[in-house]
Design a protein around this motif. Structure first.
Motif, PDB file in Angstrom:
ATOM      1  N   PHE A 214       0.832  -1.210   0.000  1.00  0.00           N
ATOM      2  CA  PHE A 214       0.000   0.000   0.000  1.00  0.00           C
ATOM      3  C   PHE A 214       0.864   1.257   0.000  1.00  0.00           C
ATOM      4  O   PHE A 214       1.824   1.364   0.759  1.00  0.00           O
ATOM      5  N   LYS A 215       0.487   2.162  -0.855  1.00  0.00           N
ATOM      6  CA  LYS A 215       1.150   3.460  -0.900  1.00  0.00           C
ATOM      7  C   LYS A 215       0.060   4.519  -1.015  1.00  0.00           C
ATOM      8  O   LYS A 215      -0.851   4.402  -1.848  1.00  0.00           O
ATOM      9  N   ALA A 216       0.133   5.544  -0.217  1.00  0.00           N
ATOM     10  CA  ALA A 216      -0.868   6.612  -0.242  1.00  0.00           C
ATOM     11  C   ALA A 216      -0.837   7.324  -1.592  1.00  0.00           C
ATOM     12  O   ALA A 216       0.221   7.524  -2.180  1.00  0.00           O
ATOM     13  N   VAL A 217      -2.008   7.695  -2.052  1.00  0.00           N
ATOM     14  CA  VAL A 217      -2.131   8.349  -3.354  1.00  0.00           C
ATOM     15  C   VAL A 217      -2.126   9.862  -3.162  1.00  0.00           C
ATOM     16  O   VAL A 217      -2.813  10.392  -2.287  1.00  0.00           O
ATOM     17  N   ASP A 218      -1.337  10.532  -3.980  1.00  0.00           N
ATOM     18  CA  ASP A 218      -1.338  11.993  -3.977  1.00  0.00           C
ATOM     19  C   ASP A 218      -2.371  12.465  -4.992  1.00  0.00           C
ATOM     20  O   ASP A 218      -2.424  11.978  -6.122  1.00  0.00           O
ATOM     21  N   TYR A 219      -3.200  13.400  -4.598  1.00  0.00           N
ATOM     22  CA  TYR A 219      -4.232  13.920  -5.480  1.00  0.00           C
ATOM     23  C   TYR A 219      -3.774  15.234  -6.082  1.00  0.00           C
ATOM     24  O   TYR A 219      -3.120  16.052  -5.421  1.00  0.00           O
ATOM     25  N   ASP A 220      -4.163  15.444  -7.312  1.00  0.00           N
ATOM     26  CA  ASP A 220      -3.865  16.688  -8.003  1.00  0.00           C
ATOM     27  C   ASP A 220      -4.919  17.718  -7.596  1.00  0.00           C
ATOM     28  O   ASP A 220      -6.114  17.541  -7.850  1.00  0.00           O
ATOM     29  N   VAL A 221      -4.490  18.768  -6.950  1.00  0.00           N
ATOM     30  CA  VAL A 221      -5.420  19.785  -6.471  1.00  0.00           C
ATOM     31  C   VAL A 221      -5.479  20.992  -7.404  1.00  0.00           C
ATOM     32  O   VAL A 221      -6.036  22.020  -7.047  1.00  0.00           O
ATOM     33  N   ALA A 222      -4.940  20.861  -8.594  1.00  0.00           N
ATOM     34  CA  ALA A 222      -4.927  21.977  -9.539  1.00  0.00           C
ATOM     35  C   ALA A 222      -6.345  22.412  -9.901  1.00  0.00           C
ATOM     36  O   ALA A 222      -6.623  23.611 -10.024  1.00  0.00           O
ATOM     37  N   LYS A 223      -7.258  21.448 -10.062  1.00  0.00           N
ATOM     38  CA  LYS A 223      -8.633  21.834 -10.408  1.00  0.00           C
ATOM     39  C   LYS A 223      -9.291  22.607  -9.263  1.00  0.00           C
ATOM     40  O   LYS A 223     -10.087  23.509  -9.492  1.00  0.00           O
ATOM     41  N   TRP A 224      -8.943  22.263  -8.036  1.00  0.00           N
ATOM     42  CA  TRP A 224      -9.507  22.995  -6.901  1.00  0.00           C
ATOM     43  C   TRP A 224      -8.901  24.383  -6.807  1.00  0.00           C
ATOM     44  O   TRP A 224      -9.553  25.316  -6.341  1.00  0.00           O
ATOM     45  N   ASN A 225      -7.660  24.519  -7.238  1.00  0.00           N
ATOM     46  CA  ASN A 225      -7.057  25.850  -7.269  1.00  0.00           C
ATOM     47  C   ASN A 225      -7.827  26.760  -8.214  1.00  0.00           C
ATOM     48  O   ASN A 225      -7.989  27.945  -7.951  1.00  0.00           O
ATOM     49  N   ASP A 226      -8.314  26.207  -9.332  1.00  0.00           N
ATOM     50  CA  ASP A 226      -9.133  26.984 -10.258  1.00  0.00           C
ATOM     51  C   ASP A 226     -10.445  27.414  -9.609  1.00  0.00           C
ATOM     52  O   ASP A 226     -10.895  28.549  -9.781  1.00  0.00           O
ATOM     53  N   VAL A 227     -11.051  26.496  -8.852  1.00  0.00           N
ATOM     54  CA  VAL A 227     -12.305  26.818  -8.170  1.00  0.00           C
ATOM     55  C   VAL A 227     -12.071  27.924  -7.132  1.00  0.00           C
ATOM     56  O   VAL A 227     -12.842  28.881  -7.040  1.00  0.00           O
ATOM     57  N   VAL A 228     -11.001  27.783  -6.378  1.00  0.00           N
ATOM     58  CA  VAL A 228     -10.674  28.805  -5.372  1.00  0.00           C
ATOM     59  C   VAL A 228     -10.354  30.130  -6.063  1.00  0.00           C
ATOM     60  O   VAL A 228     -10.761  31.204  -5.598  1.00  0.00           O
ATOM     61  N   GLY A 229      -9.656  30.070  -7.191  1.00  0.00           N
ATOM     62  CA  GLY A 229      -9.347  31.282  -7.932  1.00  0.00           C
ATOM     63  C   GLY A 229     -10.605  31.972  -8.440  1.00  0.00           C
ATOM     64  O   GLY A 229     -10.714  33.202  -8.396  1.00  0.00           O
ATOM     65  N   ALA A 230     -11.575  31.183  -8.913  1.00  0.00           N
ATOM     66  CA  ALA A 230     -12.847  31.758  -9.371  1.00  0.00           C
ATOM     67  C   ALA A 230     -13.595  32.391  -8.199  1.00  0.00           C
ATOM     68  O   ALA A 230     -14.149  33.496  -8.326  1.00  0.00           O
ATOM     69  N   PHE A 231     -13.600  31.696  -7.061  1.00  0.00           N
ATOM     70  CA  PHE A 231     -14.245  32.260  -5.862  1.00  0.00           C
ATOM     71  C   PHE A 231     -13.568  33.554  -5.454  1.00  0.00           C
ATOM     72  O   PHE A 231     -14.220  34.537  -5.117  1.00  0.00           O
ATOM     73  N   GLU A 232     -12.254  33.546  -5.496  1.00  0.00           N
ATOM     74  CA  GLU A 232     -11.499  34.743  -5.134  1.00  0.00           C
ATOM     75  C   GLU A 232     -11.825  35.885  -6.086  1.00  0.00           C
ATOM     76  O   GLU A 232     -12.008  37.034  -5.657  1.00  0.00           O
ATOM     77  N   GLY A 233     -11.926  35.595  -7.384  1.00  0.00           N
ATOM     78  CA  GLY A 233     -12.267  36.630  -8.365  1.00  0.00           C
ATOM     79  C   GLY A 233     -13.627  37.233  -8.088  1.00  0.00           C
ATOM     80  O   GLY A 233     -13.794  38.460  -8.120  1.00  0.00           O
ATOM     81  N   LYS A 234     -14.620  36.378  -7.795  1.00  0.00           N
ATOM     82  CA  LYS A 234     -15.958  36.879  -7.474  1.00  0.00           C
ATOM     83  C   LYS A 234     -15.935  37.704  -6.187  1.00  0.00           C
ATOM     84  O   LYS A 234     -16.601  38.731  -6.088  1.00  0.00           O
ATOM     85  N   ALA A 235     -15.178  37.240  -5.208  1.00  0.00           N
ATOM     86  CA  ALA A 235     -15.099  37.971  -3.934  1.00  0.00           C
ATOM     87  C   ALA A 235     -14.448  39.338  -4.132  1.00  0.00           C
ATOM     88  O   ALA A 235     -14.882  40.330  -3.544  1.00  0.00           O
ATOM     89  N   VAL A 236     -13.421  39.402  -4.962  1.00  0.00           N
ATOM     90  CA  VAL A 236     -12.747  40.675  -5.216  1.00  0.00           C
ATOM     91  C   VAL A 236     -13.684  41.635  -5.947  1.00  0.00           C
ATOM     92  O   VAL A 236     -13.763  42.820  -5.614  1.00  0.00           O
ATOM     93  N   ILE A 237     -14.426  41.124  -6.930  1.00  0.00           N
ATOM     94  CA  ILE A 237     -15.377  41.973  -7.660  1.00  0.00           C
ATOM     95  C   ILE A 237     -16.460  42.490  -6.713  1.00  0.00           C
ATOM     96  O   ILE A 237     -16.794  43.682  -6.723  1.00  0.00           O
ATOM     97  N   ALA A 238     -16.994  41.599  -5.875  1.00  0.00           N
ATOM     98  CA  ALA A 238     -18.017  42.019  -4.912  1.00  0.00           C
ATOM     99  C   ALA A 238     -17.454  43.023  -3.920  1.00  0.00           C
ATOM    100  O   ALA A 238     -18.133  43.991  -3.553  1.00  0.00           O
ATOM    101  N   ALA A 239     -16.209  42.834  -3.507  1.00  0.00           N
ATOM    102  CA  ALA A 239     -15.579  43.777  -2.573  1.00  0.00           C
ATOM    103  C   ALA A 239     -15.393  45.143  -3.227  1.00  0.00           C
ATOM    104  O   ALA A 239     -15.621  46.179  -2.590  1.00  0.00           O
ATOM    105  N   LYS A 240     -14.993  45.162  -4.494  1.00  0.00           N
ATOM    106  CA  LYS A 240     -14.820  46.442  -5.191  1.00  0.00           C
ATOM    107  C   LYS A 240     -16.155  47.156  -5.362  1.00  0.00           C
ATOM    108  O   LYS A 240     -16.228  48.383  -5.198  1.00  0.00           O
ATOM    109  N   GLU A 241     -17.213  46.406  -5.695  1.00  0.00           N
ATOM    110  CA  GLU A 241     -18.540  47.007  -5.816  1.00  0.00           C
ATOM    111  C   GLU A 241     -18.999  47.582  -4.482  1.00  0.00           C
ATOM    112  O   GLU A 241     -19.538  48.682  -4.420  1.00  0.00           O
TER     113      GLU A 241
END
Length: 173
Positions: free
Chosen positions: A78-105
């Protein structure tokens, strides 16, 4: 380890109070923070409770020794599997973009409201007492009053409905 230090370096009270964010943004941030802390606590709980399997006990108890040796082989391989979190980084980046736009408004709305309130405050501070105002000055400041009075005079109405009930009878004594 860098993720832990970045998570602890965030000053949440400054974000909540100092940035002037709207309710939806604050709610999203608070739920994100709660999900993060829940995930961290579950992760640490799981790490703390890694079970130790005593295969010698199963070798003595079970008749099928092949199942035990297969389980032993699987556990060794048994060896632990490493997961690719790049797709979640995109989701967090999109959330951050929306939060920044809402903050500017929100910031622009607050600045507009603040300048309006400053203007109102300066008008209040610079205003003369009500007793010193003339009818012409009141009519200039609120032209709708003059229009209402003209309409009432044209219709032959010489009293304001509800005035006597609210202020009583006018007397010069």
């Amino acid at each position: 380890m860098a993720a832990k230090s970045a998570a602890t370096a965030v000053d949440w009270t400054k974000i909540y109070t100092g940035l002037g964010l709207d309710k939806t943004t604050l709610t999203s941030l608070q739920s994100f923070r709660a999900r993060h802390s829940t995930a961290v606590s579950k992760n640490s709980a799981l790490k703390a409770t890694v079970p130790q399997i005593d295969l010698s006990h199963y070798k003595n108890v079970l008749k099928d020794q092949q199942a035990v040796s297969l389980a032993e082989k699987v556990l060794k391989d048994f060896k632990a599997v490493d997961y690719d979190v790049a797709k979640w980084n995109d989701v967090v980046g999109a959330f951050e973009g929306k939060a920044v736009i809402a903050a500017k408004e929100t910031l622009s709305k607050i600045q507009t409201e603040s300048s309006s309130l400053q203007t109102t405050l300066s008008n209040i501070q610079d205003a003369r007492p009500f007793e010193d105002l003339t009818v012409d000055e009141v009519a200039k400041a609120r032209p709708e009053i003059s229009k209402a009075v003209e309409t009432m005079v044209k219709k032959g109405k010489w009293s304001v409905p509800g005035y006597r009930e609210k202020f009583g009878e006018f007397s010069l004594m």
